[in-house]
Design an enzyme around this catalytic site. Structure first.
Site, PDB file in Angstrom:
ATOM      1  N   TYR A   2      64.621  45.924 -17.500  1.00 19.60           N
ATOM      2  CA  TYR A   2      63.583  45.768 -16.481  1.00 19.60           C
ATOM      3  C   TYR A   2      62.354  45.037 -17.028  1.00 19.60           C
ATOM      4  O   TYR A   2      61.294  45.083 -16.430  1.00 19.60           O
ATOM      5  CB  TYR A   2      63.176  47.132 -15.929  1.00 19.60           C
ATOM      6  CG  TYR A   2      64.321  47.848 -15.237  1.00 19.60           C
ATOM      7  CD1 TYR A   2      64.741  47.439 -13.976  1.00 19.60           C
ATOM      8  CD2 TYR A   2      65.004  48.880 -15.852  1.00 19.60           C
ATOM      9  CE1 TYR A   2      65.800  48.060 -13.349  1.00 19.60           C
ATOM     10  CE2 TYR A   2      66.074  49.511 -15.230  1.00 19.60           C
ATOM     11  CZ  TYR A   2      66.465  49.091 -13.981  1.00 19.60           C
ATOM     12  OH  TYR A   2      67.519  49.711 -13.364  1.00 19.60           O
ATOM     13  N   TYR A  22      65.746  49.613  -5.677  1.00 15.13           N
ATOM     14  CA  TYR A  22      64.856  50.732  -6.019  1.00 15.13           C
ATOM     15  C   TYR A  22      63.942  50.391  -7.184  1.00 15.13           C
ATOM     16  O   TYR A  22      62.943  51.049  -7.421  1.00 15.13           O
ATOM     17  CB  TYR A  22      65.672  52.005  -6.306  1.00 15.13           C
ATOM     18  CG  TYR A  22      66.066  52.241  -7.743  1.00 15.13           C
ATOM     19  CD1 TYR A  22      67.100  51.535  -8.325  1.00 15.13           C
ATOM     20  CD2 TYR A  22      65.396  53.179  -8.522  1.00 15.13           C
ATOM     21  CE1 TYR A  22      67.462  51.748  -9.647  1.00 15.13           C
ATOM     22  CE2 TYR A  22      65.750  53.406  -9.835  1.00 15.13           C
ATOM     23  CZ  TYR A  22      66.784  52.684 -10.402  1.00 15.13           C
ATOM     24  OH  TYR A  22      67.138  52.895 -11.716  1.00 15.13           O
ATOM     25  N   ARG A  23      64.267  49.294  -7.892  1.00  8.77           N
ATOM     26  CA  ARG A  23      63.551  48.980  -9.137  1.00  8.77           C
ATOM     27  C   ARG A  23      64.053  47.619  -9.577  1.00  8.77           C
ATOM     28  O   ARG A  23      65.195  47.266  -9.296  1.00  8.77           O
ATOM     29  CB  ARG A  23      63.959  50.044 -10.143  1.00  8.77           C
ATOM     30  CG  ARG A  23      63.328  50.023 -11.489  1.00  8.77           C
ATOM     31  CD  ARG A  23      63.901  51.186 -12.276  1.00  8.77           C
ATOM     32  NE  ARG A  23      63.376  51.272 -13.603  1.00  8.77           N
ATOM     33  CZ  ARG A  23      63.850  52.107 -14.522  1.00  8.77           C
ATOM     34  NH1 ARG A  23      64.855  52.902 -14.251  1.00  8.77           N
ATOM     35  NH2 ARG A  23      63.314  52.130 -15.722  1.00  8.77           N
TER      36      ARG A  23
END
Ligand SMILES: Cc1cc2nc3c(=O)[nH]c(=O)nc-3n(C[C@H](O)[C@H](O)[C@H](O)COP(=O)(O)OP(=O)(O)OC[C@H]3O[C@@H](n4cnc5c(N)ncnc54)[C@H](O)[C@@H]3O)c2cc1C
Length: 544
Positions: free
Chosen positions: A92, A489-490
């Protein structure tokens, strides 16, 4: 060195000197060798240091008062700061900021466990406390509570939860387990949320709301404050935790199956995470591969026939139940009876672990479960022993090649057969249009209440062109999913703007509200510019 936009080398150096006076010269890091350690080691901009988001340096305080002083200096010199807890956000963006030149505010030296209450099951920790640290603390102090951890044990309770991270145990939605934050605001002021706003509160970690609007959720996936303490709900150590397999034979069973699983989530029968998978579509049988590769993806009746011929269930899941032996046995009886109307459904009991005796006996890979330890609240790094990500990437056979890194594409859907099949149809159709390899059976994780997260793992390789194509492909997949009502969601820093822009209801009313808050709390735009697609006024609309 990459300087922050609009900041000269002299101004930067002056700010560094002021920060050195706060934390000591050793803890303001601006050498290339030091900066290198804060770069995203999975960056999809592999080999392109112009495009890659590279920090200007890092500063590592040990106390809240130092964080406040650094924030004030950052305001004075307009140095953007990117807070990290342990900075392990691989997949991420790692510890690197969204915008080059941003300075990393490394909080991993603030690593105290401040309180654990084993009867009321809560903890208060600082940002640098990792899952591995916290687990050691619990065992060293023989505390009869579990934590809920992400797969890589080196991550932090706070950083992971603030990015809406997840685990496999009973408190799997980590942000939802937060009770009470201490936050340094972008102007350097210190605030406590919920009951913590009452001086001397006796309920900071038990009553999250305090009085008035509930503010803590604003600090998850945002750039409105730096969290310096957080309370977390813990789980009472159960007498037993046991895994069970459920195998469901036919394609169309997915509808009643997920309806019943959702009902069991809602009434609390199932309260750990579980993964829905397709053992049939994941099998290596060439007939399955051929059917899935066809334009229609294989008809359900044809695949049902293959399931019968090969004796491989269409759908499968593993659940964990925990509590006293009586509760676990009763719940398992109940689960079986509630699913017994699915003709041909099969059940199998897996390993049972007893606590506190079995902490050292639970091993990832036991009974085929690569997440056995995290399901029992035991942090581990074994995920990295499975090829990067333990994922659907080819790690064996002629296409085998461990990637340089991974990025996640993770759309979310409601826990229903219609949406579960629907999102996969959209993904496969888009993959065909883009000429991508077809994902056969992504796992759907029940990390959030009545929601499934599909986890598609994208390889990042040492070939810049392939990585650029992959980034564009994920953008196209995310857009296609969003058109059908499936959001993510991310996401990785490289896709934050794309994902945020999909939440566009009523002329982007939500983003405009975020920006209103951003402008009010951070008028100089010093905190994490661009995080989650929220840019400060001075940088808004610019291509960064
Ligand atoms: C193979 C593999 C498996 C993974 N499995 C999982 C998994 O099971 N579950 C999961 O959730 N993730 C998983 N991840 C993603 C990631 O590794 C974890 O989420 C990890 O815990 C995040 O790193 P961290 O805890 O050090 O957070 P950090 O990197 O410290 O923080 C995450 C983000 O939150 C913000 N932030 C951090 N601290 C603060 C603060 N104090 N104040 C304000 N903002 C802050 C920052 O913007 C930061 O970028 C996986 C990754 C890989 C590669």
């Amino acid at each position: 060195m990459k300087l922050p936009p609009g900041v000269s080398a002299e101004q930067f150096q002056a700010a560094v000197q002021r920060m050195q006076a706060v934390v000591g010269t050793d803890w303001v890091l601006t050498d290339d060798a030091d900066i290198w350690t804060y770069r995203d080691s999975y960056t999809p901009f592999y080999g392109d240091q112009v495009a890659e988001y590279i920090p200007s340096g890092a500063v590592a305080p040990t106390e809240v008062a130092q964080v406040q002083q650094i924030v004030r200096i950052a305001n004075e010199f307009r140095i953007p700061l990117w807070p990290i807890s342990t900075g392990r956000n691989l997949g991420y963006g790692g510890s690197a900021p969204r915008m080059s030149g941003t300075m990393v505010l490394d909080l991993k030296r603030m690593n105290k466990v401040l309180a654990v209450d084993e009867h009321r099951c809560y903890a208060l920790v600082e940002p640098g406390v990792s899952y591995l640290d916290f687990y050691k603390y619990l065992r060293d102090h023989k505390l009869k509570v579990w934590l809920d951890c992400a797969d890589p044990g080196w991550g932090s309770l706070i950083g992971n939860a603030l990015d809406h991270g997840v685990g496999h145990g009973p408190n799997r939605d980590h942000f939802a387990s937060i009770c009470g934050l201490e936050v340094v605001l972008p102007n350097g002021e210190l605030m406590r949320t919920g009951s913590g706003a009452l001086p001397g509160s006796k309920a900071w970690q038990t009553f999250p709301y305090g009085y008035g609007p509930h503010i803590a959720p604003m600090f998850g996936q945002s750039n409105f404050g730096i969290v310096t303490k957080a309370g977390f709900y813990l789980i009472p150590e159960p007498e037993v935790a046991r895994s069970y397999h459920i195998m469901v034979p036919r394609h169309d069973d997915i509808h009643p199956f997920l309806d019943q699983m959702a009902a069991m989530v809602c009434d609390g029968t199932l309260n750990q995470s579980w993964q829905i998978d397709s053992p049939l579509l994941g099998s290596r049988d060439p007939k399955i591969a051929a059917a899935v590769e066809r334009a229609d993806g294989g008809s359900s009746s044809e695949l049902d026939q293959m399931s019968r011929d090969l004796n491989i269930p269409y759908w499968g899941t593993r659940i964990y139940l925990h509590g006293s032996s009586k509760v676990v046995d009763a719940k398992w009886q109940d689960v079986q009876s509630r699913l017994s109307n699915l003709e041909g459904v099969k059940f199998k009991s897996g390993n049972a672990y007893h606590f506190p005796d079995d902490y050292d006996k639970v091993k990832d890979g036991d009974d085929g479960d690569v997440f056995a330890q995290t399901a029992c609240g035991i942090p581990t790094m074994s995920i990295y022993g499975m090829g990067i990500g333990g994922s659907n990437l080819p790690t064996r056979g002629p296409r085998a090649r461990l990637p340089h890194g991974i990025g996640f594409f993770s759309p979310i859907v409601s826990m229903s057969g219609e949406d579960w099949l629907g999102v996969q149809k959209v993904v496969r159709q888009t993959e065909r249009e883009l000429g991508m390899p077809l994902s056969r059976s992504a796992g759907g994780w029940a990390w959030f209440r009545c929601t499934l997260v599909l986890l598609y793992v994208q390889p990042i390789v040492d070939d810049p062109e392939k990585n650029l194509r992959m980034m564009d492909n994920v953008r196209a997949l995310a857009k296609a999913c969003a058109r059908h009502g499936y959001s993510e969601y991310r996401t990785h820093t490289v896709w934050m703007d794309d994902v945020m822009s999909a939440f566009s209801f009523n002329d982007n009313a939500l983003l405009r509200f975020h920006e209103t808050i951003k402008d009010a709390v951070d008028p100089n735009g010093i905190l994490a510019p661009g995080r989650n697609g929220i840019w400060p006024k001075n940088l808004r609309g610019k291509k960064i």
